[in-house]
Design a protein around this motif. Structure first.
Motif: not given
Length: 472
Positions: A373-378, A391-399
């Motif tokens: 879940l990359p910090n740049v998305l936060l 939809d890769i890795g843990g990005i869906r934890d945020l989006i």
């Protein structure tokens, strides 16, 4: 000092006897510190050893047959004739540390701009300022650490990577020095964050370290090789070290599922701890109508798929791209191709995301092949910019997954999504969703999650004494 002296002597010898066949440099004269192969006649078993093994194979165990032994082609090596450099490095590091005692030691490769580096700073701050730990951060690879000055006051930083650079990798000298250091300091816990040297140390000396010290590690995602294979620290070290670990702390829920399924690691080893989103001090008010500018900010390297970025920018000629970030090579063909596009501005590296982002951007576009879940998305969510990502890795934890593109999304899929966000109503709907999600990524939540990791908070001597010799 030894290398310098030998170099001077070699230079003198060449001047006195120039006709002699001298080595080109001093390195070949210093190989006695490395494992060396003996001459061919010495790389086989002597007759008496062969006879003894034949007798033992008949009377004790058939596997002791010399034929069985020789069929495996064992490699004979000379041991070094002296071993002083590792001891000198150990002494130098201890001299920097002094007589201090530590509750927590964090191992990092370096401290510079990067997601894992920011994570290390978060953990150092939490340990030092909230948990009251006496905290030491050790970098283990030879590289600059410009972010070391961001560590909280009272946290000691030691650059061991510079010292390790001169040690023998074949003899595992860096790992030996590191293990000896931990055994000497006997901290309550260690925490490995992307340090390859520390992981290799754990491979060799995990049992010894477990006697007095709890062991934690942070892992975020696998990397993908060119042929699609998963690789990286988790794939390389979890199967051989998981029995020594108290917990693996990760920033997303997707990666642990893969490691449990593929590597057979027990699920209760993993603790998902989301990092806090940055606070945005000031930014312009959102426009009533979306603009025709989009933002891309990352490293121009294989993981971030610069070829995909180029394809999208080429197709979306009516949208202007603000592209920020470093590239691995000044003559990168993707960089050159992007520079030729009229709708692209290449801004180069950046220090803070909030300095380059604005709600005036229609979207933040993230093209990645793998991630946690990359910090740049936060940062993008906190800055009030709709995110377009796969939809890769843990990005869906945020989006939420329904707002993400497919993992194998093509350039046309990105184009359609970016065009969709030209609609103010749809864009605002996405922003409302992101704002609700990002509100849960706070420092308080991060602190509470780390407090729930068993064995991570306490710093009394009794905590160290109660460490089990093997994780259950």
């Amino acid at each position: 000092m030894q290398h310098k002296l030998v170099t001077q002597l070699l230079s003198l010898a060449k001047r006195i006897h120039p006709e002699a066949n001298w080595p080109v440099s001093a390195e070949s004269l210093l190989v006695r510190r490395n494992l060396r192969e003996p001459a061919a006649p010495l790389r086989t078993l002597p007759p008496w050893a062969i006879k003894d093994m034949q007798d033992l194979s008949l009377q004790v165990d058939p596997l002791l047959s010399p034929a069985e032994f020789l069929s495996s082609h064992p490699q004979a090596r000379y041991a070094p004739t002296h071993w002083t450099q590792a001891g000198k490095v150990y002494k130098q590091i201890l001299a920097v540390i002094g007589i201090k005692r530590f509750d927590t030691i964090l191992f990092v490769p370096w401290l510079k701009r990067g997601g894992a580096d920011l994570a290390a700073l978060h953990h150092a701050r939490l340990c030092s300022t909230e948990f009251g730990h006496r905290t030491l951060v050790i970098s283990t690879e030879k590289s600059d650490s410009p972010w070391a000055n961001r560590l909280p006051q009272g946290v000691l930083f030691v650059d061991a990577g510079t010292e390790f650079h001169g040690l023998s990798a074949a003899m595992k000298e860096p790992e030996i020095v590191l293990a000896r250091l931990i055994l000497q300091l006997a901290p309550t816990r260690i925490h490995i964050i992307n340090s390859h040297t520390a992981w290799r140390m754990l491979d060799s000396f995990g049992l010894a370290i477990r006697q007095r010290t709890r062991i934690f590690a942070s892992l975020y995602c696998d990397e993908l090789a060119n042929d699609g294979r998963a690789q990286g620290l988790a794939q390389r070290h979890l199967p051989t070290t998981s029995q020594w670990l108290d917990a693996v702390i990760t920033d997303n829920s997707a990666s642990p599922e893969n490691w449990c399924r593929i590597l057979g690691i027990r699920s209760n080893l993993f603790q998902v701890v989301h990092f806090p989103a940055p606070s945005v001090e000031h930014h312009a008010a959102p426009t009533s109508q979306p603009t025709n500018r989009v933002l891309w900010a990352s490293r121009l390297e294989r993981q971030k798929r610069p070829e995909l970025l180029l394809a999208i920018a080429t197709m979306l000629k009516d949208v202007h791209w603000d592209i920020h970030g470093t590239t691995l090579s000044a003559d990168d063909p993707h960089l050159a191709a992007l520079a030729r596009l009229d709708n692209v501005t290449l801004h180069g590296p950046f220090d803070r995301f909030q300095d380059i982002a604005s709600p005036q951007h229609r979207a933040y576009v993230y093209t990645t092949a793998w991630d946690g879940l990359p910090n740049v998305l936060l940062e993008a969510a906190a800055a009030g910019i709709p995110i377009v990502a796969p939809d890769i890795g843990g990005i869906r934890d945020l989006i939420p997954a329904q707002w993400l593109l497919g993992a194998q999304a093509k350039a046309l899929d990105y184009v359609r999504e970016i065009e969709l966000l030209a609609d103010h109503e749809i864009r605002q709907q996405r922003l409302d969703m992101q704002n609700r999600q990002i509100a849960m990524f706070t420092w308080q939540k991060f602190s509470e999650s780390m407090r729930r990791v068993e064995g991570y908070v306490g710093c009394s001597p009794d905590d160290a004494k109660s460490v089990p010799t093997q994780a259950s």
